[in-house]
Design a protein around this motif. Structure first.
Motif, PDB file in Angstrom:
ATOM      1  N   TYR A   1      59.860  35.737 -45.570  1.00  0.00           N
ATOM      2  CA  TYR A   1      60.654  36.539 -44.641  1.00  0.00           C
ATOM      3  C   TYR A   1      61.522  37.520 -45.421  1.00  0.00           C
ATOM      4  O   TYR A   1      62.130  37.165 -46.428  1.00  0.00           O
ATOM      5  CB  TYR A   1      61.540  35.639 -43.771  1.00  0.00           C
ATOM      6  N   GLN A   2      61.533  38.759 -44.945  1.00  0.00           N
ATOM      7  CA  GLN A   2      62.377  39.778 -45.558  1.00  0.00           C
ATOM      8  C   GLN A   2      63.396  40.251 -44.524  1.00  0.00           C
ATOM      9  O   GLN A   2      63.037  40.553 -43.379  1.00  0.00           O
ATOM     10  CB  GLN A   2      61.547  40.968 -46.051  1.00  0.00           C
ATOM     11  N   PRO A   3      64.679  40.316 -44.913  1.00  0.00           N
ATOM     12  CA  PRO A   3      65.704  40.660 -43.930  1.00  0.00           C
ATOM     13  C   PRO A   3      65.694  42.134 -43.557  1.00  0.00           C
ATOM     14  O   PRO A   3      65.386  43.000 -44.372  1.00  0.00           O
ATOM     15  CB  PRO A   3      67.007  40.276 -44.632  1.00  0.00           C
ATOM     16  N   VAL A   4      66.060  42.397 -42.322  1.00  0.00           N
ATOM     17  CA  VAL A   4      66.362  43.735 -41.833  1.00  0.00           C
ATOM     18  C   VAL A   4      67.876  43.779 -41.660  1.00  0.00           C
ATOM     19  O   VAL A   4      68.448  42.941 -40.959  1.00  0.00           O
ATOM     20  CB  VAL A   4      65.654  44.037 -40.503  1.00  0.00           C
ATOM     21  N   VAL A   5      68.560  44.729 -42.326  1.00  0.00           N
ATOM     22  CA  VAL A   5      70.012  44.722 -42.365  1.00  0.00           C
ATOM     23  C   VAL A   5      70.569  45.940 -41.656  1.00  0.00           C
ATOM     24  O   VAL A   5      69.885  46.948 -41.449  1.00  0.00           O
ATOM     25  CB  VAL A   5      70.517  44.690 -43.823  1.00  0.00           C
ATOM     26  N   SER A   6      71.842  45.815 -41.266  1.00  0.00           N
ATOM     27  CA  SER A   6      72.568  46.946 -40.695  1.00  0.00           C
ATOM     28  C   SER A   6      73.290  47.673 -41.817  1.00  0.00           C
ATOM     29  O   SER A   6      73.757  47.059 -42.777  1.00  0.00           O
ATOM     30  CB  SER A   6      73.563  46.461 -39.640  1.00  0.00           C
ATOM     31  N   LEU A   7      73.351  48.963 -41.708  1.00  0.00           N
ATOM     32  CA  LEU A   7      74.022  49.797 -42.704  1.00  0.00           C
ATOM     33  C   LEU A   7      75.386  50.243 -42.179  1.00  0.00           C
ATOM     34  O   LEU A   7      75.563  50.414 -40.964  1.00  0.00           O
ATOM     35  CB  LEU A   7      73.146  51.015 -43.046  1.00  0.00           C
ATOM     36  N   PRO A   8      76.409  50.391 -43.047  1.00  0.00           N
ATOM     37  CA  PRO A   8      76.293  50.295 -44.523  1.00  0.00           C
ATOM     38  C   PRO A   8      76.609  48.917 -45.075  1.00  0.00           C
ATOM     39  O   PRO A   8      76.516  48.695 -46.268  1.00  0.00           O
ATOM     40  CB  PRO A   8      77.329  51.318 -44.983  1.00  0.00           C
ATOM     41  N   GLN A   9      77.002  47.958 -44.201  1.00  0.00           N
ATOM     42  CA  GLN A   9      77.462  46.664 -44.708  1.00  0.00           C
ATOM     43  C   GLN A   9      76.338  45.841 -45.317  1.00  0.00           C
ATOM     44  O   GLN A   9      76.566  45.011 -46.201  1.00  0.00           O
ATOM     45  CB  GLN A   9      78.135  45.856 -43.578  1.00  0.00           C
ATOM     46  N   GLY A  10      75.115  46.022 -44.850  1.00  0.00           N
ATOM     47  CA  GLY A  10      74.001  45.245 -45.358  1.00  0.00           C
ATOM     48  C   GLY A  10      73.924  43.858 -44.768  1.00  0.00           C
ATOM     49  O   GLY A  10      73.419  42.925 -45.403  1.00  0.00           O
ATOM     50  N   ILE A  11      74.411  43.685 -43.528  1.00  0.00           N
ATOM     51  CA  ILE A  11      74.396  42.377 -42.865  1.00  0.00           C
ATOM     52  C   ILE A  11      73.034  42.176 -42.202  1.00  0.00           C
ATOM     53  O   ILE A  11      72.595  43.022 -41.414  1.00  0.00           O
ATOM     54  CB  ILE A  11      75.515  42.286 -41.819  1.00  0.00           C
ATOM     55  N   PRO A  12      72.348  41.057 -42.494  1.00  0.00           N
ATOM     56  CA  PRO A  12      71.045  40.802 -41.867  1.00  0.00           C
ATOM     57  C   PRO A  12      71.167  40.663 -40.354  1.00  0.00           C
ATOM     58  O   PRO A  12      72.045  39.954 -39.857  1.00  0.00           O
ATOM     59  CB  PRO A  12      70.576  39.503 -42.517  1.00  0.00           C
ATOM     60  N   VAL A  13      70.298  41.357 -39.640  1.00  0.00           N
ATOM     61  CA  VAL A  13      70.267  41.257 -38.184  1.00  0.00           C
ATOM     62  C   VAL A  13      68.902  40.791 -37.696  1.00  0.00           C
ATOM     63  O   VAL A  13      68.745  40.459 -36.520  1.00  0.00           O
ATOM     64  CB  VAL A  13      70.607  42.612 -37.540  1.00  0.00           C
ATOM     65  N   ALA A  14      67.913  40.773 -38.573  1.00  0.00           N
ATOM     66  CA  ALA A  14      66.570  40.332 -38.200  1.00  0.00           C
ATOM     67  C   ALA A  14      65.812  40.011 -39.478  1.00  0.00           C
ATOM     68  O   ALA A  14      66.257  40.327 -40.585  1.00  0.00           O
ATOM     69  CB  ALA A  14      65.842  41.416 -37.397  1.00  0.00           C
ATOM     70  N   VAL A  15      64.675  39.357 -39.324  1.00  0.00           N
ATOM     71  CA  VAL A  15      63.784  39.084 -40.441  1.00  0.00           C
ATOM     72  C   VAL A  15      62.362  39.456 -40.034  1.00  0.00           C
ATOM     73  O   VAL A  15      61.997  39.359 -38.858  1.00  0.00           O
ATOM     74  CB  VAL A  15      63.834  37.602 -40.874  1.00  0.00           C
ATOM     75  N   GLU A  16      61.601  39.900 -41.020  1.00  0.00           N
ATOM     76  CA  GLU A  16      60.186  40.193 -40.787  1.00  0.00           C
ATOM     77  C   GLU A  16      59.343  39.134 -41.462  1.00  0.00           C
ATOM     78  O   GLU A  16      59.526  38.838 -42.650  1.00  0.00           O
ATOM     79  CB  GLU A  16      59.798  41.569 -41.331  1.00  0.00           C
ATOM     80  N   ALA A  17      58.424  38.521 -40.692  1.00  0.00           N
ATOM     81  CA  ALA A  17      57.538  37.492 -41.231  1.00  0.00           C
ATOM     82  C   ALA A  17      56.388  38.165 -41.971  1.00  0.00           C
ATOM     83  O   ALA A  17      55.673  38.994 -41.408  1.00  0.00           O
ATOM     84  CB  ALA A  17      57.008  36.611 -40.108  1.00  0.00           C
ATOM     85  N   LEU A  18      56.207  37.811 -43.251  1.00  0.00           N
ATOM     86  CA  LEU A  18      55.167  38.382 -44.096  1.00  0.00           C
ATOM     87  C   LEU A  18      54.227  37.282 -44.560  1.00  0.00           C
ATOM     88  O   LEU A  18      54.672  36.256 -45.082  1.00  0.00           O
ATOM     89  CB  LEU A  18      55.793  39.085 -45.306  1.00  0.00           C
ATOM     90  N   ALA A  19      52.929  37.491 -44.369  1.00  0.00           N
ATOM     91  CA  ALA A  19      51.934  36.464 -44.686  1.00  0.00           C
ATOM     92  C   ALA A  19      51.637  36.443 -46.177  1.00  0.00           C
ATOM     93  O   ALA A  19      51.538  37.489 -46.825  1.00  0.00           O
ATOM     94  CB  ALA A  19      50.651  36.725 -43.898  1.00  0.00           C
ATOM     95  N   ARG A  20      51.483  35.236 -46.714  1.00  0.00           N
ATOM     96  CA  ARG A  20      51.106  35.038 -48.105  1.00  0.00           C
ATOM     97  C   ARG A  20      50.044  33.952 -48.162  1.00  0.00           C
ATOM     98  O   ARG A  20      50.068  32.999 -47.393  1.00  0.00           O
ATOM     99  CB  ARG A  20      52.322  34.628 -48.961  1.00  0.00           C
ATOM    100  N   TRP A  21      49.108  34.099 -49.134  1.00  0.00           N
ATOM    101  CA  TRP A  21      48.059  33.073 -49.266  1.00  0.00           C
ATOM    102  C   TRP A  21      47.693  32.916 -50.726  1.00  0.00           C
ATOM    103  O   TRP A  21      47.418  33.893 -51.430  1.00  0.00           O
ATOM    104  CB  TRP A  21      46.825  33.464 -48.454  1.00  0.00           C
ATOM    105  N   THR A  22      47.691  31.668 -51.161  1.00  0.00           N
ATOM    106  CA  THR A  22      47.266  31.301 -52.505  1.00  0.00           C
ATOM    107  C   THR A  22      46.045  30.413 -52.390  1.00  0.00           C
ATOM    108  O   THR A  22      46.065  29.403 -51.672  1.00  0.00           O
ATOM    109  CB  THR A  22      48.385  30.552 -53.254  1.00  0.00           C
ATOM    110  N   THR A  23      44.993  30.764 -53.073  1.00  0.00           N
ATOM    111  CA  THR A  23      43.754  29.998 -52.977  1.00  0.00           C
ATOM    112  C   THR A  23      43.914  28.653 -53.683  1.00  0.00           C
ATOM    113  O   THR A  23      44.829  28.455 -54.492  1.00  0.00           O
ATOM    114  CB  THR A  23      42.602  30.779 -53.635  1.00  0.00           C
ATOM    115  N   PRO A  24      43.040  27.708 -53.383  1.00  0.00           N
ATOM    116  CA  PRO A  24      43.093  26.413 -54.075  1.00  0.00           C
ATOM    117  C   PRO A  24      42.990  26.542 -55.593  1.00  0.00           C
ATOM    118  O   PRO A  24      43.461  25.672 -56.322  1.00  0.00           O
ATOM    119  CB  PRO A  24      41.891  25.669 -53.495  1.00  0.00           C
TER     120      PRO A  24
END
Length: 759
Positions: free
Chosen positions: A531-554
């Protein structure tokens, strides 16, 4: 005008020609038939004047002036004909008065001027009219000689009748007779040559062909009458005189506004063949042949001069045929060469001249069937920095230098291909005992610095190696390229400048669509969300997160998201993948007790799918997550084909309380059309907008795009913010939300400092 209808023109032409032909039978006597023929001639001339006056008022420039000259020529010729008729003592021979003689000369000059202006009007200044090559020059000279000799034959055999006043300008003055013959010769030969040159698609070509046909018909009919008088054959006078009616009729149609033919797809410098080029060079020779045959049949002695010039014409025709065959051979060779170049372009990279992916795949398929081999996938590390620092021209120069250095390491029979961007592939033919050593040889060759714009640049490369295994399974070229690509990315994960050999035993487990299919709706092994935060400017306070897929093979290989997401979409499993990500994200957000919105990427292909909308509703209800906290980001794996269906789907989601964001705006398929057609609530600006080298231009660009979105009532999130300068730029441009490594890389929810529901 209504005369512009082709069917009407053909009908009127048929009526006039039929009337003139019937009159030529002379059923009511020769004298009466000649008077009727004269009336028909004058009537058609008057019709031409009326038609021309109407058209002249509607056209401008040279299109008007050539018609004005032609109308003057018709009026002058008709006046001369009237004067000759009034002074005629009998119906067989008439000596025209001096004003009529002057009128005939003036009419010839006006006809010539009208043709020149017509050609000039249809000439395009941006296109060279003549192709200056020896075949074009040679054929032009030959065609001119053929036309000149053919008409000279007719003038020569009709000389006795012309001297007796049987030909225009109906004078017995030898100087006048030879003068008008010279005028007719120049006009007829010029008309023939220009008719063969005039391209079929050029404006005014149809008008010129009609006018040229009229001039040639008028001159030929006049000289034929004189010839028949000179040999004492008078029964054909009326038949030949039909030409004096047909000529003004052709002039009438030439005055109309006739649209040009559609331009062919050839290059404008290539003069396409047309019927005039194919037939006119031989029409004169056929006319001389017919004249010679008729002369012999009526028992007349053939003049040696006529015979010798006729033989000269035959030689010219044969020469022109040889030249035409040579030109045809040249065109065939050019066509074969063009096909060869196109085939080379289709199978080779334009920048480096190396084989491209298509040709590599063909050779790889051959290698799979015939012999052992090794495939090496080469990716230049950090090549983007070269483009950013020195420009794309320097990057292209570096790629060419890299291709030359890699090619110097290969053996005869090996293939080096550029498969895109900074990626190369090497097919090493034959048995290679230690592929790693061959890869080391390549890496060592690349270690010597490259000179780029006077600066020394060092290059590193990550390589993936693959060779067919002994497991009994025959891979395809796509399988091998994918496996080599996986191995190369493994090398990048290990620290770049490496060479990793792919192990066939991992092929099944490292196939994401297979792994996803085998889970039956569950999460595949090694798959997780960051998850990567989405922040408000200029304070940089997180207001949301974006779900990002990751995969590591066996096997421990981390596969880039764009790779396995694209594979899932290509295998028809995009909806299953998006549903799995949605379910996992909602579960993790609720389990962590975070009070923030969650952004989830979904493929554009899901827009309009009622089944997927039901999946969203059931997932939110199952995890008791408010729809107002969910933001669906439309990704660009495929474009939105039906914008109307997409807009309706977004409307239904909005009614549920779910917001929709347009991801990566400014790149890919996203455009102003999407903003106009799709009722999204959020726009995420592509990270490419933040990578400009001029801060002032970046600020101006951001202000323009953000201002547009705000005017449409849309919230804006700036992606790819990695420095404080970029954050300051987007904030000054009016953007209050941002996302990027400056505020945190993708991580687990426990590593992100965001408000929780407990607070």
């Amino acid at each position: 005008m209504s005369f512009g209808s082709g069917r009407l023109r053909r009908g009127l032409t048929a009526v006039v020609v039929a009337t003139a032909g019937f009159n030529a039978l002379g059923l009511w006597g020769v004298a009466a038939a000649q008077r009727v023929q004269f009336v028909l001639e004058i009537t058609v001339c008057c019709a031409a004047l009326l038609v021309g006056l109407v058209v002249v008022r509607r056209v401008t420039g040279l299109w008007r002036w050539w018609r004005v000259l032609l109308l003057a020529a018709i009026a002058t010729f008709m006046t001369a004909e009237f004067l000759s008729r009034l002074d005629r003592a009998d119906d067989r021979v008439a000596i025209a008065p001096e004003p009529a003689v002057v009128g005939y000369f003036a009419a010839g000059a006006l006809f010539a001027g009208a043709m020149v202006l017509l050609v000039r009007a249809g000439h395009r200044r941006d296109v060279r009219a003549w192709v200056r090559s020896w075949p074009a020059i040679t054929t032009t000279v030959l065609d001119g000689l053929l036309a000149a000799l053919a008409f000279c034959h007719l003038v020569y055999v009709a000389r006795m009748g012309a001297m007796d006043g049987a030909a225009l300008p109906r004078s017995t003055n030898s100087e006048v007779v030879f003068g008008i013959a010279g005028v007719e010769l120049v006009v007829v030969v010029g008309a023939v040559l220009l008719a063969m040159w005039y391209p079929p698609y050029r404006p005014g070509r149809a008008n010129y062909m009609l006018l040229a046909a009229a001039v040639i018909t008028l001159a030929s009919s006049d000289r034929l009458l004189a010839y028949l008088r000179s040999v004492g054959v008078t029964k054909l006078d009326l038949a030949v005189g039909v030409g004096f009616v047909v000529a003004p009729l052709l002039i009438t149609w030439s005055l109309l506004e006739l649209p040009p033919r559609s331009r062919p797809p050839q290059d404008e410098l290539e003069q396409p063949n047309n019927w005039a080029q194919l037939t006119l060079p031989y029409v004169g020779f056929m006319g001389s042949t017919t004249l010679l045959t008729f002369h012999v049949l009526i028992g007349r002695r053939v003049d040696p001069i006529f015979v010798s010039t006729y033989l000269a014409m035959a030689l010219l025709v044969a020469t022109r045929y040889v030249v035409a065959m040579r030109v045809q051979r040249m065109l065939t060779e050019q066509l074969v060469d063009a096909k060869r170049r196109l085939a080379h372009q289709a199978h080779h990279d334009a920048l480096t001249g190396l084989p491209n992916r298509l040709l590599l795949a063909q050779r790889l398929d051959e290698a799979i069937r015939e012999e052992p081999f090794v495939l090496i996938f080469v990716d230049i590390d950090d090549f983007k920095e070269v483009n950013d620092q020195f420009g794309h021209a320097a990057g292209d120069e570096l790629l060419r230098a890299i291709s030359e250095r890699l090619g110097g390491c290969l053996r005869p029979g090996d293939t080096l291909a550029r498969i895109g961007g900074d990626e190369f592939a090497i097919l090493v033919a034959g048995d290679v005992e230690t592929p790693e050593k061959f890869a080391d040889k390549l890496r060592v060759a690349l270690r010597s610095p490259f000179s780029v714009h006077g600066t020394s640049v060092r290059v590193r490369a990550s390589m993936g190696l693959v060779s067919p295994g002994g497991d009994g399974v025959t891979p395809t070229s796509d399988d091998l390229l994918r496996q080599a690509d996986i191995s190369m990315y493994t090398g990048k994960r290990l620290g770049k400048d490496t060479a990793v050999v792919y192990h066939p035993a991992y092929s099944a487990s490292e196939d994401f669509p297979t792994a996803l299919r085998q889970t039956n709706g569950c999460v595949p092994e090694g798959f997780r969300l960051k998850y990567q935060p989405v922040v408000s400017l200029p304070q940089g306070i997180p207001v949301a997160v974006e779900a990002l897929a990751r995969w590591t093979t066996p096997s421990g290989t981390q596969i880039p998201p764009q790779t396995f997401v694209s594979l899932a979409e290509a295998n028809g499993m995009g909806a299953q993948f998006d549903a799995m990500v949605l379910d996992l994200a909602c579960a993790e957000i609720q389990a962590a007790g975070l009070d923030v919105d969650v952004h989830i990427n979904v493929g554009a292909a899901r827009l309009g799918s009622v089944e997927f909308e039901d999946v969203i509703s059931r997932t939110l209800a199952r995890h008791r997550l408010s729809p107002h906290r969910l933001v669906l980001e439309i990704t660009e794996t495929v474009p939105v084909v039906d914008l109307a269906d997409g807009a309706a789907a977004i409307g239904r989601l909005t009614d549920l309380g779910i917001r929709v964001a347009l991801d990566d705006f400014g790149a890919g398929y996203n455009s102003l059309t999407y903003l106009h057609e799709l009722p999204v609530q959020i726009v995420k600006l592509d990270r490419g907008l933040a990578t400009g080298v001029e801060p002032g231009r970046n600020l101006t660009l951001y202000r323009s795009v953000i201002g547009l979105c705000e005017a449409l009532g849309l919230n804006v999130i700036a992606e790819g913010i990695e420095t404080t300068e970029q954050a300051d730029t987007v904030f000054r441009a009016g953007c209050g939300l941002a996302q990027g490594y400056l505020f945190g890389a993708a991580a687990g929810l426990t590593e992100i400092s965001v408000p929780s529901t407990a607070n």
